[in-house]
Design a protein around this motif. Structure first.
Motif: not given
Length: 379
Positions: A104-105, A170-172, A356-359
Motif C-alpha cells: 500500500t505504500e 500523500d505523506s512526507l 500509512t496513516k496507521y489505520n
C-alpha cells in the motif's frame, strides 16, 4: 527516590519532562526501567495488544546527489559513471510488483539531483496516481524538497510543497533529520541544510495538509544535550501543528535508529543495542504528543526488533520489499511477511497490517490468516 525514578514517575503521572530531565535519563544506565515506563506510555495510546506493520517498498529513483554527506554510502556525484535516474517505466514496474503482493505504500527517495527539473517530480507523481490511484506515496525527504525549490524557477517553499502534494505526494517521511542541531549537522552533512531547513519543510507540509514522520539518528558523536534538544524541537513543532488545528495530524510517527558506519567516509563505533533501546524508550517518554513509534529492526536485527515492542514501539515498520525483487516479488514478500508475523508473535503481540496513516487494514491469526480486529479481540 532517585532523580531517574522521580522523572519516570512524573512521566507516568502524565506530566511533561523537560530537556534537563531528558539529559538525566540519557546519562543513566537504567535501561530496563526506562523501557518499562515507555511501554506503559505506549499502552496509553494503544491499549490493544497489536503490533502493526505496513507492506511497502523503497524505490530509489536516483543516486545522484550534490550534498555529499560523509555518512552516506549510497550517493554518486553529478557526472559519475555510476550515477543513475530510473526510467519511469522501471518505477511503474516496481510499484506494480508492490501492488501485486498487497502493498500500500511507496517510499520513493533518492539523492538531491541538480539535473532534474521540478516538473520531473510533478509529472511522475501524476502518472503514478493515474496508474495506481490506491497507492500511498510516502516519499521524498526535506533535502529533496529543498532541491525541488532550487530548480523550480522562483517558487516559494510553500508553493513547492503545495504543488507536489496536489500532484500526488500523500505523506512526507522524516529522512535527513539526523540530529536537529547545527553543530553536528555541519560536521556530518555541511551542505544538507540547517535543522531549521528540515523543520521548515515539515511544518509547511503540516500546513498544507500532509502528515509526516520524524526520525533521529544517533552515533555521530552528538552530545546528550543535542539528543534532548532534537526531541524538544520535534515536540514543539508537533504542539504547534496540533494547536493550529490543521487538517494534518503532524508527525504520525517517530523512528530513531543508529548510524551505520560501514562503507562511509565517517569512522565511528557502532552504537550498542542498549543505547538504541534507551534512546527509543526516552523518545517515547519525552514525545508525549506523537502516537506511533516504529522499530528499526532492519538495522538492529530481529532480536532487538522484538525487544522494541516492550520499549515503547507499537509498530514494526515496513516490509521493505527489496530493490532487486522482480519476478520473485511474491516469494520474497512472503518471506518478509512471515518473518514479521513470527517476530511480532514471539514478542507477545498480535500482528496487524496498517496503512500509512496507521489505520488497521487486517489482523492476522495464528495461522497467518487475515481476520477482523473484532474477531481477534473477542478470542
Amino acid at each position: 527516590m532517585s532523580p531517574v525514578d522521580r522523572i519516570l514517575d512524573k512521566a507516568l503521572r502524565g506530566e511533561r519532562i523537560d530537556t534537563d530531565e531528558c539529559v538525566t535519563l540519557f546519562e543513566s544506565d537504567q535501561v530496563e526501567k526506562m523501557g518499562h515506563v515507555a511501554n506503559e506510555m505506549m499502552k496509553k495510546w494503544h491499549p490493544d495488544p497489536l503490533a502493526t506493520f505496513v507492506i511497502g517498498r523503497n524505490v530509489n529513483y536516483t543516486n545522484i546527489c550534490d550534498v555529499y554527506c560523509r555518512f552516506c554510502a549510497f550517493y554518486r556525484s553529478p557526472g559519475s559513471n555510476e550515477g543513475y535516474v530510473l526510467p519511469d517505466e522501471v518505477i511503474f514496474q516496481k510499484i506494480q510488483e508492490t501492488v501485486d503482493v498487497g502493498g500500500t505504500e511507496i517510499l520513493m527517495q533518492g539523492g538531491t539531483n541538480p539535473n532534474l527539473p521540478f516538473s520531473y517530480y510533478t509529472d511522475l507523481l501524476r502518472e503514478i496516481k493515474r496508474r495506481f490511484p490506491d497507492i500511498t506515496m510516502h516519499s521524498f525527504s526535506p533535502a529533496e524538497i529543498w532541491k525541488m525549490k532550487e530548480v523550480s524557477d522562483g517558487l516559494s517553499l510553500e508553493e513547492v510543497v503545495r504543488q507536489i502534494h496536489e500532484a500526488g505526494l500523500d505523506s512526507l517521511p522524516g529522512g535527513g533529520a539526523e540530529i536537529l542541531d547545527d553543530r553536528t549537522r555541519r560536521k556530518i552533512s555541511r551542505l544538507k541544510g540547517s535543522w531549521r531547513d528540515w523543520m521548515d519543510v515539515m511544518q509547511t507540509a503540516h500546513k498544507v495538509g500532509m502528515n509526516t514522520t520524524a526520525t533521529m539518528v544517533i552515533g555521530f558523536g552528538e552530545t546528550m544535550d543535542e539528543r534532548a534538544l532534537h526531541l524538544e524541537r520535534v515536540r514543539t513543532a508537533q504542539d504547534e501543528c496540533l494547536q493550529n488545528e490543521y487538517s494534518s495530524k503532524g508527525f504520525l510517527a517517530f523512528i530513531p535508529w543508529t548510524f551505520q558506519p560501514d562503507n562511509t567516509r565517517m569512522k565511528a563505533e557502532r552504537v550498542s543495542p542498549e543505547q538504541y533501546l534507551k534512546t527509543l524508550a526516552i523518545s517515547r517518554i519525552y514525545l508525549d504528543n506523537i502516537p506511533n513509534f516504529q522499530a528499526s529492526w532492519v538495522t538492529m536485527g530481529p532480536e532487538i526488533g522484538k525487544k522494541t515492542l516492550s520499549f515503547g514501539c507499537n509498530d514494526f515498520g515496513s516490509t521493505m520489499i527489496e530493490e532487486n525483487v522482480v519476478s520473485a516479488a511474491g516469494a520474497t514478500h512472503k518471506v518478509n511477511i512471515e518473518s514479521i508475523l513470527r517476530l511480532i508473535r514471539e514478542a507477545g503481540k498480535i500482528p496487524a497490517q496498517r496503512d500509512t496513516k496507521y489505520n488497521i487494514l487486517q489482523v492476522f491469526d495464528e495461522n497467518n490468516s487475515a481476520v477482523t480486529r473484532d474477531f481477534i479481540m473477542q478470542n
